[in-house]
Design a protein around this motif. Structure first.
Motif, short mmCIF file in Angstrom:
data_model
loop_
_atom_site.label_atom_id
_atom_site.label_comp_id
_atom_site.label_asym_id
_atom_site.label_seq_id
_atom_site.Cartn_x
_atom_site.Cartn_y
_atom_site.Cartn_z
N UNK A 1 0.95 -1.15 0.32
CA UNK A 1 -0.17 -0.02 0.16
C UNK A 1 0.97 1.31 0.14
N UNK A 2 2.25 1.63 1.17
CA UNK A 2 3.18 1.78 1.02
C UNK A 2 3.66 3.18 -0.38
N UNK A 3 4.08 1.45 -0.85
CA UNK A 3 5.20 1.78 -2.10
C UNK A 3 3.84 1.88 -3.68
N UNK A 4 2.94 1.12 -3.47
CA UNK A 4 2.08 1.39 -4.57
C UNK A 4 1.06 2.45 -4.87
N UNK A 5 0.44 2.92 -4.01
CA UNK A 5 -0.10 4.29 -3.54
C UNK A 5 -0.29 5.56 -2.89
N UNK A 6 0.31 5.20 -1.21
CA UNK A 6 0.47 6.33 -0.79
C UNK A 6 2.10 7.35 -1.66
N UNK A 7 2.71 6.96 -1.69
CA UNK A 7 4.32 7.17 -2.39
C UNK A 7 3.20 8.28 -3.17
N UNK A 8 3.37 7.36 -4.50
CA UNK A 8 2.37 8.32 -5.43
C UNK A 8 2.05 9.01 -5.40
N UNK A 9 0.60 9.22 -4.02
CA UNK A 9 -0.18 9.97 -3.76
C UNK A 9 1.14 11.28 -2.87
N UNK A 10 2.10 10.70 -2.54
CA UNK A 10 2.91 11.97 -2.00
C UNK A 10 3.73 12.74 -2.81
N UNK A 11 4.39 11.78 -3.52
CA UNK A 11 5.13 12.32 -4.76
C UNK A 11 3.87 13.56 -6.03
#
Length: 355
Positions: free
Chosen positions: A115-125
Motif C-alpha cells: 500500500x505504501x509503495x503502490x498508492x501512498x508514495x505516488x500520492x505523496x509525490x
C-alpha cells in the motif's frame, strides 16, 4: 486463531510498530530541519514546513519498513528466549503457532508495504510536487524582494527589479544550473504569475532565453512572450518521471488500454512489488536467527538487531547491482533463510539434540 498464535502476533507486531513509529518521528523531524529554509528564506509557515516534510516520508518509510519488521521479530523472539517461553513452545509442539504468528505478521507487513509503495508514495509525490510549485509561485509573486538574489530550489536563483501592487514584476532574471550539461538563463523586462486552476505559469514578456552547454556552445532566443511552468523551476531536478506520481492501478489500467508496456513501466512495477518480497525475506531471516532456543554461550555476543541491519544492507546492495532485478536480494534472503529453517527443524536423534 489460537491463544498462543494471538499472543505471539501481539508481541511481534508491538515491537515492530514501536520501532517503526519512533523512526518515522525522528526522520520527520530531520526532514523538517533539512527543509527549514522554507520558513527562514521562502517566507512560508511552519505548517507548510511540516506538510512538506511529511510528503517526503513515504520513500524513507518504505526503505526501513521491512527492517523494522525484522528487528521487531528478532527482539520479540529474544525476549521469549530469555523468559524460556521459546523453549516451552518448542518442547510442547508449539511450532505451528510460531509459524502461523510469523506468517500473519509477514502477511500484514506485505500488505502494508505494498500500500505504501503502490498508492501512498505516488500520492505523496504528486502532492509534494504541487506544494513545491505553489511555494515557488508564492515566492515569485509575493515573497521575492527586489534587488535580492533568492534560491527557489537548489540550482535555481531568481532576481527581480521591482513588483507593482497588481503583482506585475519588472526586470525578471532566473538562472537554472540544475542540469550539469546545460545552464539556462531567463531574462525578461516584465513577468507575471498566472494559474489555470491546476498549474502555475510564469508569463515572461520582452526577453531572452540563453542556453550555455558544458562544451562551450551558446545559444540565445529572443521572445515577446514566453510561458514557464513554475513547477519546472520548483523541482530539485530538471526532470521528474510523471509515472512516479501515479499509483500502480492507474499505470496498469493505462497500459492495458493503450497496449504499451515499455521496460521503464515494467521496472517501476517490479521495484514496487519487490518491497513485499523483502518483508517475507526479512521475517524468515529473523526466524532463522532467533526462532530456535540455544544454550550456547559466546564470549563476544553480537546483537541480532545489528545482524538484521547488516543483512538488509547487503540485500539492498545485491539488489541494486544485480542484473536480475530489484527482487534479487529478497529472493536470496528467502532462499538462504528457508534452507536454514529447514535444516534446524530436521528430525534429530536424542544425543544430537542434547549436544
Amino acid at each position: 486463531m489460537k491463544r498462543l498464535t494471538a499472543y505471539l502476533v501481539r508481541l511481534f507486531v508491538m515491537d515492530a510498530l514501536i520501532l517503526f513509529g519512533v523512526l518515522c518521528a525522528l526522520l520527520w523531524m530531520v526532514n523538517c530541519l533539512r527543509s527549514f529554509d522554507v520558513v527562514s528564506v521562502k517566507g512560508q509557515s511552519a505548517l507548510v514546513l511540516g506538510i512538506q516534510a511529511l510528503y517526503t516520508m513515504p520513500p524513507l518509510a518504505i526503505a526501513f519498513f521491512y527492517v523494522c519488521i525484522g528487528i521487531g521479530l528478532v527482539r520479540a523472539l529474544q525476549a521469549l528466549q530469555i523468559s524460556r517461553e521459546l523453549h516451552i513452545i518448542h518442547i510442547n509442539y508449539g511450532l505451528p503457532s510460531l509459524w502461523r504468528a510469523s506468517a500473519v505478521v509477514a502477511g500484514a507487513g506485505v500488505l502494508g508495504v505494498l500500500v505504501l509503495s503502490n498508492f501512498i508514495e505516488p500520492y505523496a509525490n504528486r502532492q509534494l510536487n504541487a506544494l513545491n510549485a505553489s511555494i515557488a509561485a508564492d515566492l515569485v509573486s509575493s515573497t521575492l524582494r527586489p534587488g535580492r538574489f533568492t534560491q527557489v530550489t537548489p540550482g535555481v536563483v531568481l532576481l527581480i527589479g521591482g513588483r507593482a501592487a497588481d503583482g506585475e514584476i519588472s526586470e525578471f532574471f532566473a538562472d537554472d544550473r540544475r542540469d550539469p550539461e546545460v545552464r539556462r538563463t531567463y531574462i525578461a523586462t516584465s513577468a507575471r504569475v498566472a494559474t489555470d486552476g491546476q498549474n502555475y505559469v510564469l508569463e515572461l514578456r520582452d526577453g531572452t532565453l540563453q542556453n550555455s552547454a558544458a562544451d562551450g556552445r551558446f545559444s540565445e532566443v529572443s521572445f515577446m512572450r514566453y510561458d514557464v511552468n513554475v513547477e519546472t523551476l520548483a523541482q530539485a531536478i530538471s526532470y521528474v518521471d510523471p509515472r512516479s506520481e501515479k499509483d500502480s492501478v492507474e499505470l496498469v489500467t493505462t497500459a492495458l488500454s493503450s497496449g504499451e508496456w515499455d521496460e521503464g513501466l515494467t521496472m517501476l512495477l517490479a521495484n514496487r512489488s519487490a518491497e513485499g518480497l523483502r518483508v517475507i525475506g526479512i521475517a524468515m531471516v529473523a526466524l532463522a536467527l532467533a526462532g530456535f532456543p540455544s544454550g550456547r554461550r559466546t564470549r563476544i555476543a553480537m546483537p541480532l538487531e545489528a545482524v538484521v541491519l547488516l543483512i538488509a544492507f547487503a540485500e539492498r546492495g545485491l539488489s541494486a547491482y544485480s542484473p536480475l532485478g530489484a527482487a534479487t536480494g529478497a529472493l536470496g534472503m528467502i532462499g538462504v533463510a528457508g534452507a536454514v529453517i529447514i535444516w534446524r527443524t530436521r528430525p534429530r536423534r536424542a544425543g544430537e539434540v542434547l549436544a
